[in-house]
Scaffold this active site. Sequence first.
Site, PDB file in Angstrom:
ATOM      1  N   TYR A 180       0.855  -1.192   0.000  1.00  0.00           N
ATOM      2  CA  TYR A 180       0.000   0.000   0.000  1.00  0.00           C
ATOM      3  C   TYR A 180       0.890   1.240   0.000  1.00  0.00           C
ATOM      4  O   TYR A 180       1.990   1.232   0.563  1.00  0.00           O
ATOM      5  CB  TYR A 180      -0.931  -0.019   1.233  1.00  0.00           C
ATOM      6  CG  TYR A 180      -1.871   1.161   1.283  1.00  0.00           C
ATOM      7  CD1 TYR A 180      -2.607   1.540   0.163  1.00  0.00           C
ATOM      8  CD2 TYR A 180      -2.002   1.915   2.448  1.00  0.00           C
ATOM      9  CE1 TYR A 180      -3.454   2.629   0.212  1.00  0.00           C
ATOM     10  CE2 TYR A 180      -2.852   3.007   2.506  1.00  0.00           C
ATOM     11  CZ  TYR A 180      -3.567   3.360   1.371  1.00  0.00           C
ATOM     12  OH  TYR A 180      -4.394   4.445   1.414  1.00  0.00           O
ATOM     13  N   TYR A 190      -3.128   5.407   8.878  1.00  0.00           N
ATOM     14  CA  TYR A 190      -2.602   4.056   8.638  1.00  0.00           C
ATOM     15  C   TYR A 190      -1.412   3.892   9.572  1.00  0.00           C
ATOM     16  O   TYR A 190      -0.264   4.047   9.188  1.00  0.00           O
ATOM     17  CB  TYR A 190      -2.198   3.927   7.166  1.00  0.00           C
ATOM     18  CG  TYR A 190      -1.964   2.517   6.677  1.00  0.00           C
ATOM     19  CD1 TYR A 190      -3.026   1.679   6.367  1.00  0.00           C
ATOM     20  CD2 TYR A 190      -0.668   2.031   6.492  1.00  0.00           C
ATOM     21  CE1 TYR A 190      -2.817   0.391   5.894  1.00  0.00           C
ATOM     22  CE2 TYR A 190      -0.447   0.744   6.018  1.00  0.00           C
ATOM     23  CZ  TYR A 190      -1.527  -0.055   5.717  1.00  0.00           C
ATOM     24  OH  TYR A 190      -1.314  -1.336   5.236  1.00  0.00           O
TER      25      TYR A 190
HETATM   26  P1  NAD Z   1      -8.243  -9.483   4.051  1.00  0.00           P
HETATM   27  O1  NAD Z   1      -8.913  -9.341   5.363  1.00  0.00           O
HETATM   28  O2  NAD Z   1      -8.992 -10.188   2.975  1.00  0.00           O
HETATM   29  O3  NAD Z   1      -6.836 -10.213   4.165  1.00  0.00           O
HETATM   30  C1  NAD Z   1      -5.983 -10.156   5.284  1.00  0.00           C
HETATM   31  C2  NAD Z   1      -5.748 -11.601   5.695  1.00  0.00           C
HETATM   32  O4  NAD Z   1      -4.627 -11.677   6.572  1.00  0.00           O
HETATM   33  C3  NAD Z   1      -6.940 -12.214   6.423  1.00  0.00           C
HETATM   34  O5  NAD Z   1      -7.360 -13.389   5.742  1.00  0.00           O
HETATM   35  C4  NAD Z   1      -6.354 -12.581   7.788  1.00  0.00           C
HETATM   36  O6  NAD Z   1      -6.936 -13.754   8.339  1.00  0.00           O
HETATM   37  C5  NAD Z   1      -4.900 -12.785   7.413  1.00  0.00           C
HETATM   38  N1  NAD Z   1      -3.959 -12.777   8.543  1.00  0.00           N
HETATM   39  C6  NAD Z   1      -3.828 -11.849   9.530  1.00  0.00           C
HETATM   40  N2  NAD Z   1      -2.861 -12.250  10.386  1.00  0.00           N
HETATM   41  C7  NAD Z   1      -2.370 -13.429   9.924  1.00  0.00           C
HETATM   42  C8  NAD Z   1      -1.376 -14.324  10.380  1.00  0.00           C
HETATM   43  N3  NAD Z   1      -0.658 -14.093  11.489  1.00  0.00           N
HETATM   44  N4  NAD Z   1      -1.160 -15.463   9.670  1.00  0.00           N
HETATM   45  C9  NAD Z   1      -1.869 -15.730   8.564  1.00  0.00           C
HETATM   46  N5  NAD Z   1      -2.823 -14.906   8.068  1.00  0.00           N
HETATM   47  C10 NAD Z   1      -3.069 -13.772   8.766  1.00  0.00           C
HETATM   48  O7  NAD Z   1      -7.867  -7.996   3.628  1.00  0.00           O
HETATM   49  P2  NAD Z   1      -7.144  -7.393   2.337  1.00  0.00           P
HETATM   50  O8  NAD Z   1      -7.338  -5.930   2.455  1.00  0.00           O
HETATM   51  O9  NAD Z   1      -7.549  -8.075   1.101  1.00  0.00           O
HETATM   52  O10 NAD Z   1      -5.599  -7.669   2.629  1.00  0.00           O
HETATM   53  C11 NAD Z   1      -4.756  -8.445   1.823  1.00  0.00           C
HETATM   54  C12 NAD Z   1      -3.466  -7.693   1.574  1.00  0.00           C
HETATM   55  O11 NAD Z   1      -3.759  -6.552   0.764  1.00  0.00           O
HETATM   56  C13 NAD Z   1      -2.788  -7.168   2.833  1.00  0.00           C
HETATM   57  O12 NAD Z   1      -1.391  -7.279   2.713  1.00  0.00           O
HETATM   58  C14 NAD Z   1      -3.193  -5.708   2.831  1.00  0.00           C
HETATM   59  O13 NAD Z   1      -2.304  -4.877   3.571  1.00  0.00           O
HETATM   60  C15 NAD Z   1      -3.105  -5.433   1.340  1.00  0.00           C
HETATM   61  N6  NAD Z   1      -3.752  -4.195   0.901  1.00  0.00           N
HETATM   62  C16 NAD Z   1      -5.057  -3.955   1.185  1.00  0.00           C
HETATM   63  C17 NAD Z   1      -5.631  -2.767   0.756  1.00  0.00           C
HETATM   64  C18 NAD Z   1      -7.078  -2.465   1.059  1.00  0.00           C
HETATM   65  O14 NAD Z   1      -7.492  -1.302   1.010  1.00  0.00           O
HETATM   66  N7  NAD Z   1      -7.893  -3.452   1.348  1.00  0.00           N
HETATM   67  C19 NAD Z   1      -4.884  -1.831   0.021  1.00  0.00           C
HETATM   68  C20 NAD Z   1      -3.551  -2.125  -0.265  1.00  0.00           C
HETATM   69  C21 NAD Z   1      -2.992  -3.306   0.180  1.00  0.00           C
END
Ligand code: NAD
Length: 303
Positions: A180, A190
């Site tokens: 991000y 954040y």
């Molecule tokens: P999401 O909730 O679908 O995914 C996050 C996942 O991380 C969840 O399934 C959770 O169970 C898992 N998780 C947390 N701690 C963990 C651990 N110790 N071991 C294994 N799994 C663990 O949300 P998302 O937003 O799709 O996130 C996925 C990626 O995308 C992340 O890296 C997030 O930072 C990144 N991201 C998200 C956004 C956004 O706005 N949603 C923007 C940019 C980047």
Amino acid sequence: MLNIDLSGKRALVAGVADDGGFGFAIAKALAKAGATVCIGTWPPALGIFTTLLTRGKFAASLDLGDGQTLAFERIYPLDADFDTDADMPQATRENKRYRELGDVSIEGLANRLRADFGEPCLDILVHSLANGPDVKKPLLQTSRRGYLAAVGTSAYSLTSLVARLAPIMCPNGSVLALSYLAGERVVPGYGGGMSSAKAALESDVRTLAYEAGRAHGLRINALSAGPFPSRAASAIGMIAASIAYYQANSPLPESVTAAEVANTAAFLLSPLASGITGTTLYVDKGYHAMGVAPAAIPNKENL
Ligand code: NAD
């Protein structure tokens, strides 16, 4: 016709616990391109996820649209906070969400894949997980413990996954992590060291691309996605405002979709991207290119 063709390839998407995040969307895109998909799910979320899956609650999301349905080849319990089983504290081991699951560490995941499929057995690895207990706190109010937890779960886990899974990855294997903009620019709200974690993640993508490229022939990239209302993002508490802000100030004024992120992921993970490694690619409707927020400028009729 130029197609993304992942047939015959096996993917592991780490960080899928519902059908509302990037991990699920990426799993779906990879399956649409022909890959077989395994997922890694955090133990505290595993029970509810598999229950809902078994009860058909994700049926609509699993529809691949061509008469096919996404079926996960394996759902592995994975806690990316632990590199080996020995790292797990006794209290966690005895927790009811963990005690029946065996070795849920990253090394445990590698061993399960080896046992299930032999080696090499993995073509694609996706790191789509993050967690920061202090994410709602400004960096100035973040404890050392919270900061290190954010960086450990959200950044070091990629290094650990690559270190432990690279030996079982096939030639020309490919790895992708989700980042991000807060890793390189200030994004108020954040917090908790999550911005530091994303900075570390992007730096590690470059270094791992070099090291695992030379040692294992792997490609390693990151996608920097625009804001999307996943479960994790919604928990931060400002996702709606963030999406509205991006819409008001991006070159393309619609919010980014999970499918757009997933399609770019499928491309980067495919042989079509064989020349790309060590890169962070933005999928954010162009927001990263902006230097001034147009919505905040007075008398902006001509902008
Ligand atoms: P999401 O909730 O679908 O995914 C996050 C996942 O991380 C969840 O399934 C959770 O169970 C898992 N998780 C947390 N701690 C963990 C651990 N110790 N071991 C294994 N799994 C663990 O949300 P998302 O937003 O799709 O996130 C996925 C990626 O995308 C992340 O890296 C997030 O930072 C990144 N991201 C998200 C956004 C956004 O706005 N949603 C923007 C940019 C980047």
